[in-house]
Write a protein that holds these residues in place. Sequence first.
Motif, PDB file in Angstrom:
ATOM      1  N   SER A  56     -28.663 -21.201 -20.231  1.00 19.49           N
ATOM      2  CA  SER A  56     -28.713 -20.303 -19.093  1.00 19.49           C
ATOM      3  C   SER A  56     -28.136 -18.954 -19.478  1.00 19.49           C
ATOM      4  O   SER A  56     -27.047 -18.870 -20.063  1.00 19.49           O
ATOM      5  CB  SER A  56     -27.933 -20.881 -17.912  1.00 19.49           C
ATOM      6  N   GLU A  57     -28.837 -17.900 -19.145  1.00 14.87           N
ATOM      7  CA  GLU A  57     -28.351 -16.558 -19.442  1.00 14.87           C
ATOM      8  C   GLU A  57     -27.097 -16.241 -18.645  1.00 14.87           C
ATOM      9  O   GLU A  57     -26.336 -15.344 -19.007  1.00 14.87           O
ATOM     10  CB  GLU A  57     -29.441 -15.531 -19.118  1.00 14.87           C
ATOM     11  N   LEU A  58     -26.869 -16.956 -17.552  1.00 12.56           N
ATOM     12  CA  LEU A  58     -25.685 -16.705 -16.733  1.00 12.56           C
ATOM     13  C   LEU A  58     -24.389 -16.924 -17.501  1.00 12.56           C
ATOM     14  O   LEU A  58     -23.357 -16.327 -17.196  1.00 12.56           O
ATOM     15  CB  LEU A  58     -25.698 -17.623 -15.509  1.00 12.56           C
ATOM     16  N   PHE A  59     -24.428 -17.792 -18.514  1.00 12.09           N
ATOM     17  CA  PHE A  59     -23.209 -18.152 -19.222  1.00 12.09           C
ATOM     18  C   PHE A  59     -23.128 -17.531 -20.618  1.00 12.09           C
ATOM     19  O   PHE A  59     -22.249 -17.879 -21.403  1.00 12.09           O
ATOM     20  CB  PHE A  59     -23.104 -19.680 -19.313  1.00 12.09           C
ATOM     21  N   ASN A  60     -24.028 -16.641 -20.911  1.00 16.16           N
ATOM     22  CA  ASN A  60     -23.999 -15.967 -22.203  1.00 16.16           C
ATOM     23  C   ASN A  60     -23.190 -14.680 -22.112  1.00 16.16           C
ATOM     24  O   ASN A  60     -23.240 -13.953 -21.122  1.00 16.16           O
ATOM     25  CB  ASN A  60     -25.424 -15.635 -22.661  1.00 16.16           C
ATOM     26  N   ASN A  61     -22.415 -14.414 -23.145  1.00 16.17           N
ATOM     27  CA  ASN A  61     -21.679 -13.151 -23.266  1.00 16.17           C
ATOM     28  C   ASN A  61     -20.753 -12.889 -22.076  1.00 16.17           C
ATOM     29  O   ASN A  61     -20.724 -11.786 -21.520  1.00 16.17           O
ATOM     30  CB  ASN A  61     -22.665 -11.985 -23.414  1.00 16.17           C
ATOM     31  N   VAL A  62     -20.016 -13.919 -21.691  1.00 18.36           N
ATOM     32  CA  VAL A  62     -19.033 -13.742 -20.616  1.00 18.36           C
ATOM     33  C   VAL A  62     -17.657 -14.093 -21.146  1.00 18.36           C
ATOM     34  O   VAL A  62     -17.501 -14.861 -22.096  1.00 18.36           O
ATOM     35  CB  VAL A  62     -19.350 -14.631 -19.396  1.00 18.36           C
ATOM     36  N   SER A  95     -14.624 -16.118 -21.183  1.00 16.26           N
ATOM     37  CA  SER A  95     -14.363 -17.474 -20.697  1.00 16.26           C
ATOM     38  C   SER A  95     -13.123 -17.555 -19.813  1.00 16.26           C
ATOM     39  O   SER A  95     -13.115 -18.226 -18.790  1.00 16.26           O
ATOM     40  CB  SER A  95     -14.216 -18.439 -21.879  1.00 16.26           C
ATOM     41  N   GLU A  96     -12.049 -16.861 -20.186  1.00 17.79           N
ATOM     42  CA  GLU A  96     -10.790 -17.013 -19.459  1.00 17.79           C
ATOM     43  C   GLU A  96     -10.806 -16.316 -18.106  1.00 17.79           C
ATOM     44  O   GLU A  96      -9.997 -16.629 -17.245  1.00 17.79           O
ATOM     45  CB  GLU A  96      -9.628 -16.502 -20.310  1.00 17.79           C
ATOM     46  N   SER A  97     -11.671 -15.350 -17.892  1.00 12.59           N
ATOM     47  CA  SER A  97     -11.723 -14.657 -16.605  1.00 12.59           C
ATOM     48  C   SER A  97     -12.895 -15.117 -15.747  1.00 12.59           C
ATOM     49  O   SER A  97     -13.099 -14.608 -14.648  1.00 12.59           O
ATOM     50  CB  SER A  97     -11.826 -13.137 -16.823  1.00 12.59           C
ATOM     51  N   SER A  98     -13.648 -16.084 -16.240  1.00 16.50           N
ATOM     52  CA  SER A  98     -14.817 -16.562 -15.521  1.00 16.50           C
ATOM     53  C   SER A  98     -14.483 -17.843 -14.758  1.00 16.50           C
ATOM     54  O   SER A  98     -13.873 -18.765 -15.314  1.00 16.50           O
ATOM     55  CB  SER A  98     -15.968 -16.842 -16.497  1.00 16.50           C
ATOM     56  N   PHE A  99     -14.884 -17.887 -13.484  1.00 20.63           N
ATOM     57  CA  PHE A  99     -14.659 -19.067 -12.663  1.00 20.63           C
ATOM     58  C   PHE A  99     -15.991 -19.718 -12.311  1.00 20.63           C
ATOM     59  O   PHE A  99     -16.952 -19.038 -11.960  1.00 20.63           O
ATOM     60  CB  PHE A  99     -13.885 -18.706 -11.392  1.00 20.63           C
ATOM     61  N   VAL A 100     -16.009 -21.014 -12.433  1.00 23.70           N
ATOM     62  CA  VAL A 100     -17.221 -21.795 -12.217  1.00 23.70           C
ATOM     63  C   VAL A 100     -17.051 -22.642 -10.960  1.00 23.70           C
ATOM     64  O   VAL A 100     -15.973 -23.201 -10.718  1.00 23.70           O
ATOM     65  CB  VAL A 100     -17.511 -22.704 -13.431  1.00 23.70           C
ATOM     66  N   PRO A 107     -30.900 -44.265  -2.060  1.00 22.51           N
ATOM     67  CA  PRO A 107     -29.497 -43.834  -2.112  1.00 22.51           C
ATOM     68  C   PRO A 107     -29.357 -42.540  -2.891  1.00 22.51           C
ATOM     69  O   PRO A 107     -30.294 -42.066  -3.532  1.00 22.51           O
ATOM     70  CB  PRO A 107     -28.821 -45.004  -2.839  1.00 22.51           C
ATOM     71  N   GLY A 108     -28.155 -41.973  -2.839  1.00 19.10           N
ATOM     72  CA  GLY A 108     -27.888 -40.742  -3.568  1.00 19.10           C
ATOM     73  C   GLY A 108     -27.932 -40.955  -5.073  1.00 19.10           C
ATOM     74  O   GLY A 108     -28.031 -42.080  -5.568  1.00 19.10           O
ATOM     75  N   LYS A 109     -27.844 -39.861  -5.803  1.00 16.13           N
ATOM     76  CA  LYS A 109     -27.891 -39.930  -7.257  1.00 16.13           C
ATOM     77  C   LYS A 109     -27.115 -38.758  -7.842  1.00 16.13           C
ATOM     78  O   LYS A 109     -26.554 -37.939  -7.107  1.00 16.13           O
ATOM     79  CB  LYS A 109     -29.339 -39.898  -7.744  1.00 16.13           C
ATOM     80  N   ASN A 110     -27.062 -38.684  -9.164  1.00 16.02           N
ATOM     81  CA  ASN A 110     -26.361 -37.593  -9.821  1.00 16.02           C
ATOM     82  C   ASN A 110     -27.147 -36.295  -9.673  1.00 16.02           C
ATOM     83  O   ASN A 110     -28.238 -36.148 -10.234  1.00 16.02           O
ATOM     84  CB  ASN A 110     -26.168 -37.907 -11.313  1.00 16.02           C
ATOM     85  N   LYS A 111     -26.604 -35.373  -8.908  1.00 18.21           N
ATOM     86  CA  LYS A 111     -27.189 -34.039  -8.801  1.00 18.21           C
ATOM     87  C   LYS A 111     -26.113 -33.085  -8.277  1.00 18.21           C
ATOM     88  O   LYS A 111     -25.224 -33.480  -7.514  1.00 18.21           O
ATOM     89  CB  LYS A 111     -28.417 -34.034  -7.906  1.00 18.21           C
ATOM     90  N   ALA A 112     -26.205 -31.850  -8.717  1.00 16.16           N
ATOM     91  CA  ALA A 112     -25.195 -30.857  -8.344  1.00 16.16           C
ATOM     92  C   ALA A 112     -25.739 -29.460  -8.589  1.00 16.16           C
ATOM     93  O   ALA A 112     -26.812 -29.280  -9.180  1.00 16.16           O
ATOM     94  CB  ALA A 112     -23.907 -31.079  -9.143  1.00 16.16           C
ATOM     95  N   PHE A 113     -24.975 -28.478  -8.137  1.00 15.16           N
ATOM     96  CA  PHE A 113     -25.332 -27.075  -8.325  1.00 15.16           C
ATOM     97  C   PHE A 113     -24.157 -26.351  -8.970  1.00 15.16           C
ATOM     98  O   PHE A 113     -22.997 -26.581  -8.616  1.00 15.16           O
ATOM     99  CB  PHE A 113     -25.688 -26.434  -6.987  1.00 15.16           C
ATOM    100  N   LEU A 114     -24.461 -25.463  -9.896  1.00 12.15           N
ATOM    101  CA  LEU A 114     -23.443 -24.772 -10.680  1.00 12.15           C
ATOM    102  C   LEU A 114     -23.625 -23.272 -10.524  1.00 12.15           C
ATOM    103  O   LEU A 114     -24.748 -22.759 -10.568  1.00 12.15           O
ATOM    104  CB  LEU A 114     -23.591 -25.161 -12.154  1.00 12.15           C
ATOM    105  N   SER A 115     -22.517 -22.566 -10.334  1.00 11.34           N
ATOM    106  CA  SER A 115     -22.583 -21.103 -10.277  1.00 11.34           C
ATOM    107  C   SER A 115     -21.386 -20.511 -11.005  1.00 11.34           C
ATOM    108  O   SER A 115     -20.319 -21.126 -11.075  1.00 11.34           O
ATOM    109  CB  SER A 115     -22.621 -20.608  -8.828  1.00 11.34           C
ATOM    110  N   LEU A 116     -21.552 -19.311 -11.543  1.00 10.05           N
ATOM    111  CA  LEU A 116     -20.509 -18.614 -12.288  1.00 10.05           C
ATOM    112  C   LEU A 116     -20.096 -17.378 -11.513  1.00 10.05           C
ATOM    113  O   LEU A 116     -20.929 -16.541 -11.155  1.00 10.05           O
ATOM    114  CB  LEU A 116     -21.028 -18.212 -13.670  1.00 10.05           C
ATOM    115  N   ASN A 117     -18.769 -17.277 -11.223  1.00 15.80           N
ATOM    116  CA  ASN A 117     -18.242 -16.132 -10.471  1.00 15.80           C
ATOM    117  C   ASN A 117     -19.030 -15.882  -9.189  1.00 15.80           C
ATOM    118  O   ASN A 117     -19.332 -14.736  -8.827  1.00 15.80           O
ATOM    119  CB  ASN A 117     -18.251 -14.877 -11.350  1.00 15.80           C
ATOM    120  N   ASP A 118     -19.369 -16.985  -8.518  1.00 10.18           N
ATOM    121  CA  ASP A 118     -20.096 -16.910  -7.242  1.00 10.18           C
ATOM    122  C   ASP A 118     -21.442 -16.209  -7.368  1.00 10.18           C
ATOM    123  O   ASP A 118     -21.947 -15.602  -6.411  1.00 10.18           O
ATOM    124  CB  ASP A 118     -19.241 -16.209  -6.177  1.00 10.18           C
TER     125      ASP A 118
END
Length: 393
Positions: free
Chosen positions: A158-164, A166-171, A118-129
């Motif tokens: 993750s370097e993707l989420f460093n020095n961004v 927060s209020e203008s970033s969409f996840v 069966p399925g399990k907990n897994k997902a993909f995350l991206s910042l500002n596409d």
Amino acid sequence: MNDINRYRELASKWLNGSITEVEKEEFLTWYKAHVDEQINIPPSFAKDERALKQRILSNVQASMQSPYNGKTGKIRALKKKLRAAAAIITLAVLGAGSYYLAIQKTAEVHTSLEDVNPGKNKAFLSLNDGPVIDLQEGGQGLVIGEELHYTDGTILESELFNNVDSESSFVTLSTPRGGEYQLELSDGTRVWLNAASSIRFPRKFNKNKREVELLAGEAFFDVAAYSQDGKKVSFFVKNDEQLVEVLGTQFNINAYDKKLGIVTTVAEGSVSVKSNNKSYRYARMVLAVGMQTIVNEKGVTKYQVDPEPFLAWKEGYFYFNDANIYTVLQAFERWYDIDVNYEIVRSDDLFYGKLPKNVTLDKALYILKTAGVHFELNNGRQLTIKNKESDEK
């Protein structure tokens, strides 16, 4: 009392509320004659249709210590005509062509199918596409705060989420087929994503607005109450078809079936549902607990429902209510990451009941086999639904 058509008629009248007290007694007398002597039904039981169905399910499960227990008599006779592998009462309550899903977690099912987990907990995350982070090893869920961390406290490095900003970033958080995931937003709102679903949200909400976008699939929301300068701030869930507004409540949005429409079901509190099509006369409706809207090309329609079937996926169950084989297999496709092909032209089989999502595919498919559905599984994940043979012997 051997006329099963009479008891299908009584069952139908019970479910639509037109049955009389005398007919209830007639139906229950027949029911008692077809269950184990140890089961006792008090007179008050006749007044509770939902409890009746649950008692029936318990009885069916108790009689199915193994799907291959060699039951004879009534079950075997009915199987030839109705292709069911449950007790006779199941067919009486649900009608011809309907089958109660009753699989014991401990039952051993032996088939020629290759096991598909069966399925399990897994997902993909991206910042500002941007680039995508694979979260499938990330435990039970993700918390969006000053630092992104998993629910066990481990920080997401993750370097993707460093020095961004927060209020203008969409996840964007997306689950594949065979995956689901949990999320806590920056305001404390919790979100459960079903398989093959996607949601877009700000890294941090601004002071006066909380809004997320359900891009695809299904999600359950437990919205945290939030105030700014003494004023309550609403929470919005938008997509192409509708806008949902809440202050603090629990509700489910299902956007899988574009033909059916967007289905919103309230479990706690109340929400406002507004269609994005301004041509409808009733484009906005308020829903309380146990209410549901379906928004589609025909407009906005409101219903009174039992929320349980629509929330069962979050609790670890499939829950089908007179679902056809296509609805059942669409759920299996998403959860087991399989592809389904149909050789059948049409099917009148209907399925009702609960099935644990943690069973392997072979056990899930057993419900089709007991209903007389013929299928083949090739290459591990290619399921073909075959035409039924003529009457079983």
